[in-house]
Design a protein around this motif. Structure first.
Motif, short mmCIF file in Angstrom:
data_model
loop_
_atom_site.label_atom_id
_atom_site.label_comp_id
_atom_site.label_asym_id
_atom_site.label_seq_id
_atom_site.Cartn_x
_atom_site.Cartn_y
_atom_site.Cartn_z
N ARG A 39 19.19 32.49 60.34
CA ARG A 39 20.59 32.90 60.16
C ARG A 39 20.81 34.32 60.66
N MET A 40 19.87 35.22 60.38
CA MET A 40 20.01 36.61 60.83
C MET A 40 19.94 36.67 62.37
N ALA A 41 19.00 35.93 62.95
CA ALA A 41 18.87 35.94 64.41
C ALA A 41 20.16 35.42 65.04
N ARG A 42 20.72 34.37 64.44
CA ARG A 42 21.97 33.78 64.95
C ARG A 42 23.13 34.76 64.80
N PHE A 43 23.17 35.41 63.62
CA PHE A 43 24.25 36.37 63.38
C PHE A 43 24.22 37.48 64.43
N LEU A 44 23.04 38.02 64.72
CA LEU A 44 22.96 39.15 65.65
C LEU A 44 23.35 38.72 67.07
N ARG A 45 22.98 37.49 67.43
CA ARG A 45 23.39 36.96 68.74
C ARG A 45 24.91 36.80 68.79
N LEU A 67 14.98 44.04 73.73
CA LEU A 67 14.41 44.39 72.43
C LEU A 67 14.85 43.31 71.43
N PRO A 68 14.21 42.13 71.45
CA PRO A 68 14.68 41.04 70.58
C PRO A 68 14.59 41.42 69.10
N PRO A 69 15.60 41.05 68.29
CA PRO A 69 15.60 41.38 66.87
C PRO A 69 14.33 40.89 66.17
N ASP A 70 13.77 41.73 65.30
CA ASP A 70 12.58 41.36 64.55
C ASP A 70 13.01 40.93 63.15
N VAL A 71 13.09 39.63 62.95
CA VAL A 71 13.63 39.08 61.68
C VAL A 71 12.51 38.57 60.77
N ARG A 72 11.26 39.04 61.00
CA ARG A 72 10.14 38.51 60.22
C ARG A 72 10.08 39.04 58.80
N GLY A 73 10.83 40.12 58.51
CA GLY A 73 10.80 40.72 57.17
C GLY A 73 9.80 41.86 57.09
N GLY A 74 9.45 42.25 55.83
CA GLY A 74 8.47 43.32 55.65
C GLY A 74 8.93 44.66 56.21
N GLY A 75 10.24 44.89 56.22
CA GLY A 75 10.74 46.19 56.67
C GLY A 75 10.93 46.28 58.19
N ALA A 79 13.74 48.86 60.87
CA ALA A 79 13.09 49.60 61.98
C ALA A 79 13.66 49.12 63.32
N TRP A 80 13.84 47.81 63.43
CA TRP A 80 14.41 47.28 64.67
C TRP A 80 15.85 47.79 64.87
N MET A 81 16.64 47.78 63.78
CA MET A 81 18.03 48.22 63.89
C MET A 81 18.09 49.67 64.34
N CYS A 82 17.17 50.48 63.80
CA CYS A 82 17.11 51.89 64.18
C CYS A 82 16.79 52.01 65.67
N ALA A 83 15.83 51.22 66.14
CA ALA A 83 15.46 51.27 67.55
C ALA A 83 16.63 50.81 68.43
N ALA A 84 17.34 49.77 67.98
CA ALA A 84 18.48 49.27 68.76
C ALA A 84 19.60 50.32 68.80
N HIS A 85 19.84 50.98 67.66
CA HIS A 85 20.86 52.03 67.62
C HIS A 85 20.43 53.18 68.53
N ASN A 86 19.12 53.50 68.52
CA ASN A 86 18.64 54.56 69.41
C ASN A 86 18.81 54.19 70.88
#
Ligand code: FAD
Length: 125
Positions: A39-45, A67-75, A79-86
């Motif tokens: 669901r998260m991967a779909r939402f971001l797409r 930079l494909p979204p990392d939706v595996r969990g564990g934080g 970190a991915w969102m920060c990298a995408a924003h950067n």
């Protein structure tokens, strides 16, 4: 006609949207189910297809490809969102954010969890 303060520009939309996206990432489960991850991967797409600033959306789609979204969990998602924003910051020649401090800047919205009953009906969808 709207007054000047009521007009939405790219900056206002961007700041509000980053608040939403980082808060969303901070509240993502540490151990998501396969359905939650999908669901998260779909939402971001879908988000990148629908974001109502056409040049921003198309540049964000290129960032997602690289930079494909990392939706595996564990934080990994904050970190991915920060990298995408950067990546957006870099394109706009803005300073890069120190992603080691992302948890301090964007914690989970505490008051938001009080309205959990409203979410319950969506969790079964
Ligand atoms: P913002 O970039 O809006 O950031 C808000 C706050 O987030 C900052 O004050 C800081 O505390 C924090 N922050 C900054 N970087 C990070 C990070 N890497 N991780 C975590 N927190 C951080 N504008 C354009 O002109 N062209 C575009 O192509 C464009 N693409 C965009 C794509 C998306 C998906 C989004 C959501 C916005 C986009 N924008 C674009 C808007 C742009 O990113 C900014 O939101 C806007 O320029 C306002 O910038 P700001 O300096 O106030 O801070």
């Amino acid at each position: 006609l709207p007054t000047h303060e009521e007009v939405v520009d790219t900056e206002t939309l961007g700041r509000a949207t980053w608040t939403f996206l980082h808060t969303l990432a901070a509240s993502y489960p540490a151990a998501p189910s396969a359905a939650e991850a999908a669901r998260m991967a779909r939402f971001l797409r879908d988000f990148a297809a629908l974001y109502p600033c056409a040049p921003c959306a198309s540049s964000f789609r290129r960032i997602l490809d690289r930079l494909p979204p990392d939706v595996r969990g564990g934080g990994a998602l904050p970190a991915w969102m920060c990298a995408a924003h950067n990546a957006v910051n870099a394109e706009l020649h803005k300073p890069l954010f120190d992603c080691a401090t992302v948890g301090r800047r964007w914690g989970v919205c505490e008051a938001c969890t009080a309205s959990a009953p409203a979410l319950a009906q969506f969790q079964s969808m």
